[in-house]
Design a protein around this motif. Structure first.
Motif, PDB file in Angstrom:
ATOM      1  N   LYS A 107      43.803  49.926  10.867  1.00  9.05           N
ATOM      2  CA  LYS A 107      44.216  48.515  10.942  1.00  9.05           C
ATOM      3  C   LYS A 107      43.104  47.632  11.484  1.00  9.05           C
ATOM      4  O   LYS A 107      43.291  46.417  11.615  1.00  9.05           O
ATOM      5  CB  LYS A 107      45.489  48.381  11.777  1.00  9.05           C
ATOM      6  N   PRO A 111      46.121  42.476  15.216  1.00  8.19           N
ATOM      7  CA  PRO A 111      46.946  42.536  16.437  1.00  8.19           C
ATOM      8  C   PRO A 111      48.365  43.061  16.162  1.00  8.19           C
ATOM      9  O   PRO A 111      49.278  42.792  16.934  1.00  8.19           O
ATOM     10  CB  PRO A 111      46.989  41.069  16.875  1.00  8.19           C
ATOM     11  N   HIS A 112      48.529  43.756  15.041  1.00  8.07           N
ATOM     12  CA  HIS A 112      49.842  44.312  14.696  1.00  8.07           C
ATOM     13  C   HIS A 112      49.817  45.822  14.930  1.00  8.07           C
ATOM     14  O   HIS A 112      48.746  46.420  14.980  1.00  8.07           O
ATOM     15  CB  HIS A 112      50.175  44.029  13.227  1.00  8.07           C
ATOM     16  N   THR A 113      51.002  46.405  15.007  1.00  9.33           N
ATOM     17  CA  THR A 113      51.071  47.848  15.253  1.00  9.33           C
ATOM     18  C   THR A 113      50.384  48.637  14.138  1.00  9.33           C
ATOM     19  O   THR A 113      49.702  49.622  14.378  1.00  9.33           O
ATOM     20  CB  THR A 113      52.547  48.301  15.358  1.00  9.33           C
ATOM     21  N   ASN A 114      50.590  48.200  12.899  1.00 10.20           N
ATOM     22  CA  ASN A 114      49.962  48.878  11.758  1.00 10.20           C
ATOM     23  C   ASN A 114      49.963  47.924  10.560  1.00 10.20           C
ATOM     24  O   ASN A 114      50.432  46.782  10.668  1.00 10.20           O
ATOM     25  CB  ASN A 114      50.698  50.196  11.434  1.00 10.20           C
ATOM     26  N   ASP A 116      51.646  48.057   7.732  1.00  5.37           N
ATOM     27  CA  ASP A 116      52.993  47.710   7.264  1.00  5.37           C
ATOM     28  C   ASP A 116      53.511  46.481   8.016  1.00  5.37           C
ATOM     29  O   ASP A 116      54.069  45.553   7.428  1.00  5.37           O
ATOM     30  CB  ASP A 116      53.965  48.873   7.529  1.00  5.37           C
ATOM     31  N   MET A 117      53.309  46.497   9.319  1.00  5.29           N
ATOM     32  CA  MET A 117      53.861  45.401  10.124  1.00  5.29           C
ATOM     33  C   MET A 117      53.085  44.108   9.940  1.00  5.29           C
ATOM     34  O   MET A 117      53.653  43.016  10.047  1.00  5.29           O
ATOM     35  CB  MET A 117      53.953  45.815  11.578  1.00  5.29           C
ATOM     36  N   HIS A 121      55.042  40.856   8.750  1.00  4.28           N
ATOM     37  CA  HIS A 121      54.844  39.584   9.463  1.00  4.28           C
ATOM     38  C   HIS A 121      54.449  38.480   8.473  1.00  4.28           C
ATOM     39  O   HIS A 121      54.949  37.352   8.550  1.00  4.28           O
ATOM     40  CB  HIS A 121      53.771  39.766  10.551  1.00  4.28           C
TER      41      HIS A 121
END
Lengths: 157, 159
Positions: A107, A111-114, A116-117, A121
């Motif tokens: 990633k 600043p996202h978990t992964n 997909d997220m 978002h």
């Protein structure tokens, strides 16, 4: 790497953005959200530029090549209003962002978990602005695209 | 079985809905979007109803327990007479938790017209966001303060 469900949702979301873009006429892009809010063109800029803004954090080379839909004049961002140009960049953004996310090993600086997220978002962000864009059309007396067209793609329609 | 990403996204979306509800006061519920749009209360009731409607297509026993906050026999959204913020917050939180529980254990998408239960949840997350965008405009039109951007957007980011 992107899961099948998120990939399908991304493709559905792309169809909905296209429904909105195909519905718009040159007059509509200047319609402004009530309360001195964004114009339709500014909502489209938000929808199309934000995936690139975050996307640069994991694939600057590929996503940096997506054209910007704004120019800066006197420190102000002026949104593109040419619908043909907006539609072209919308298509490129949808395809390139998904391709980049699918091909990515990590990633990066997102600043996202992964990934997909990140994509979920971005779809949430699109929906927020589509909702406001539709109100901009409605309050300025323009016709809206049918509900079936706007929501149908989520339901395999 | 849900992926961790969809599960986490669902929880983030629920938190954002509750952040928005936490910002609201009773007088804001009647604020109306320009152009004779929905009131804030109607948006929120519709968000809850949409989850119940579609959820029943794959797990009727669970989703039918979500209380009706508007008359289901009437097409227009007419919130129940005594609807208050406490009820909205309670039903929003409980319905979202119930949906996650159902989606996590149910393997069959039943009559849902979606690719999968996961895409159904992503659709509901997007549907909520569409209505939150319009709720913000209704608050603005009514001269009410808006929720902080951090309440609506920051939960998507780590840290």
């Amino acid at each position: 790497m992107v899961s099948d469900s998120v990939k399908e949702a991304w493709q559905d979301n792309t169809k909905i953005n296209k429904v909105i873009l195909d519905h718009l006429t040159p007059e509509m892009v200047h319609a402004r959200t009530p309360g001195e809010g964004f114009t339709v063109a500014e909502h489209l800029l938000e929808i199309l530029h934000t995936p690139k803004y975050f996307g640069l954090k994991f694939n600057e080379e590929k996503l940096g090549a997506i054209p910007n839909l704004y120019e800066v004049k006197d420190n102000e961002y002026i949104a593109e209003t040419d619908l043909g140009r907006i539609r072209e960049v919308a298509q490129q953004t949808a395809v390139d962002v998904l391709e980049a996310a699918e091909a990515a090993d990590s990633k990066g600086e997102l600043p996202h978990t992964n990934l997909d997220m990140y994509l979920i978002h971005m779809m949430v962000h699109d929906a927020h602005h589509r909702g406001q864009l539709l109100l901009a059309l409605k309050t300025n007396g323009f016709p809206l695209p049918s509900e079936d067209l706007v929501w149908g793609p989520w339901k395999n329609q | 079985m849900l992926s961790e990403s969809v599960k986490e996204s669902w929880k983030i979306n629920t938190r954002i809905n509750l952040n928005l509800l936490g910002h609201l006061s009773s007088d804001m519920l009647v604020a109306q979007s320009s152009g004779s749009g929905h009131t804030v209360a109607q948006h929120l009731v519709h968000m809850i109803d949409a989850l119940k409607f579609w959820g029943q297509l794959f797990d009727k026993p669970r989703f039918s327990t979500i209380p009706d906050l508007a008359d289901p026999q009437v097409e227009a959204i007419v919130p129940i007479a005594d609807l208050d913020l406490a009820t909205l917050r309670k039903v929003m939180e409980e319905s979202r938790d119930l949906a996650l529980e159902a989606a996590d254990v149910d393997k069959d998408k039943g009559k849902l017209p979606y690719h999968s239960i996961e895409t159904f949840l992503i659709h509901i997350i997007a549907h909520d966001s569409h209505h939150r965008g319009q709720i913000v405009l209704a608050l603005k039109a009514g001269g009410h303060p808006l929720p902080e951007d951090s309440a609506i957007w920051s939960p998507w980011r780590i840290g």
